[in-house]
Design a protein around this motif. Structure first.
Motif, PDB file in Angstrom:
ATOM      1  N   THR A   1       0.562   0.618 -10.816  1.00 60.63           N
ATOM      2  CA  THR A   1       1.402  -0.293 -10.164  1.00 60.63           C
ATOM      3  C   THR A   1       2.744  -0.283 -10.823  1.00 60.63           C
ATOM      4  O   THR A   1       2.932  -0.124 -11.980  1.00 60.63           O
ATOM      5  N   THR A  54      -4.832   5.058 -11.476  1.00 59.48           N
ATOM      6  CA  THR A  54      -4.280   3.832 -10.747  1.00 59.48           C
ATOM      7  C   THR A  54      -3.016   3.613 -11.630  1.00 59.48           C
ATOM      8  O   THR A  54      -3.039   3.868 -12.836  1.00 59.48           O
ATOM      9  N   HIS A  61       0.812  -1.171   0.059  1.00 54.39           N
ATOM     10  CA  HIS A  61      -0.067   0.143   0.143  1.00 54.39           C
ATOM     11  C   HIS A  61       0.774   0.813   0.063  1.00 54.39           C
ATOM     12  O   HIS A  61       0.551   2.082  -0.908  1.00 54.39           O
ATOM     13  N   LEU A  92       1.509   6.760  -7.204  1.00 53.73           N
ATOM     14  CA  LEU A  92       0.424   7.465  -7.713  1.00 53.73           C
ATOM     15  C   LEU A  92       0.585   8.822  -7.761  1.00 53.73           C
ATOM     16  O   LEU A  92      -0.262   9.647  -8.586  1.00 53.73           O
ATOM     17  N   GLY A 116       2.150   1.654  -3.259  1.00 59.03           N
ATOM     18  CA  GLY A 116       0.914   1.941  -4.158  1.00 59.03           C
ATOM     19  C   GLY A 116       0.617   3.298  -4.287  1.00 59.03           C
ATOM     20  O   GLY A 116       0.542   4.085  -5.346  1.00 59.03           O
ATOM     21  N   ASN A 117       0.589   3.709  -3.031  1.00 55.25           N
ATOM     22  CA  ASN A 117       0.291   5.398  -2.996  1.00 55.25           C
ATOM     23  C   ASN A 117       1.515   6.362  -3.312  1.00 55.25           C
ATOM     24  O   ASN A 117       1.190   7.440  -4.058  1.00 55.25           O
ATOM     25  N   SER A 126      -9.186   9.407 -10.371  1.00 53.23           N
ATOM     26  CA  SER A 126      -9.103   7.960 -10.870  1.00 53.23           C
ATOM     27  C   SER A 126      -7.782   7.241 -11.392  1.00 53.23           C
ATOM     28  O   SER A 126      -7.810   5.888 -11.646  1.00 53.23           O
ATOM     29  N   GLN A 146       2.598  -2.406 -13.715  1.00 54.93           N
ATOM     30  CA  GLN A 146       1.846  -1.504 -15.058  1.00 54.93           C
ATOM     31  C   GLN A 146       2.975  -0.705 -15.797  1.00 54.93           C
ATOM     32  O   GLN A 146       3.068  -0.458 -16.648  1.00 54.93           O
TER      33      GLN A 146
END
Length: 101
Positions: free
Chosen positions: A58, A56, A12, A19, A15-16, A54, A61
């Motif tokens: 990773t 996203t 997490h 972004l 991930g944050n 919106s 990706q």
């Protein structure tokens, strides 16, 4: 804290961090300087999307879409997300003021 809980928390946090528009720009510029096969147009698409709520993304990706070489993401028992030294320092500086200082 159990290893599973620690692992989930790390996912997490990473991930944050990824972004953030500043992170996307940092990663893209670093790749442009060090990776002749980096897909700049795909990077520009991510940069445009990073300002949206919106958005996203990773690490996997990022790597697959742009051909990035500064981050490695491996699944499985001994997998994890690994980064080139400059990326690792940038990440650590963002999550720890003490590390940055």
């Amino acid at each position: 804290m159990s290893p599973k809980k620690c692992s989930d928390q790390a996912v997490h946090i990473i991930g944050n961090w990824i972004l953030n528009i500043n992170t996307v720009e940092f990663l893209g510029i670093l790749e442009q300087l060090n990776n002749p096969d980096f897909k700049v147009l795909e990077f520009e698409d991510f940069k445009k999307e990073a300002v949206l709520n919106s958005f996203t993304l990773t690490p996997k990706q990022w790597i697959q879409t742009t051909g990035a070489i500064g981050i490695i993401s491996q699944a499985g028992r001994y997998g994890g997300t690994y980064a080139q030294k400059d990326i690792a320092f940038e990440f650590a500086s963002c999550i720890s003021v003490e590390f940055k200082l």
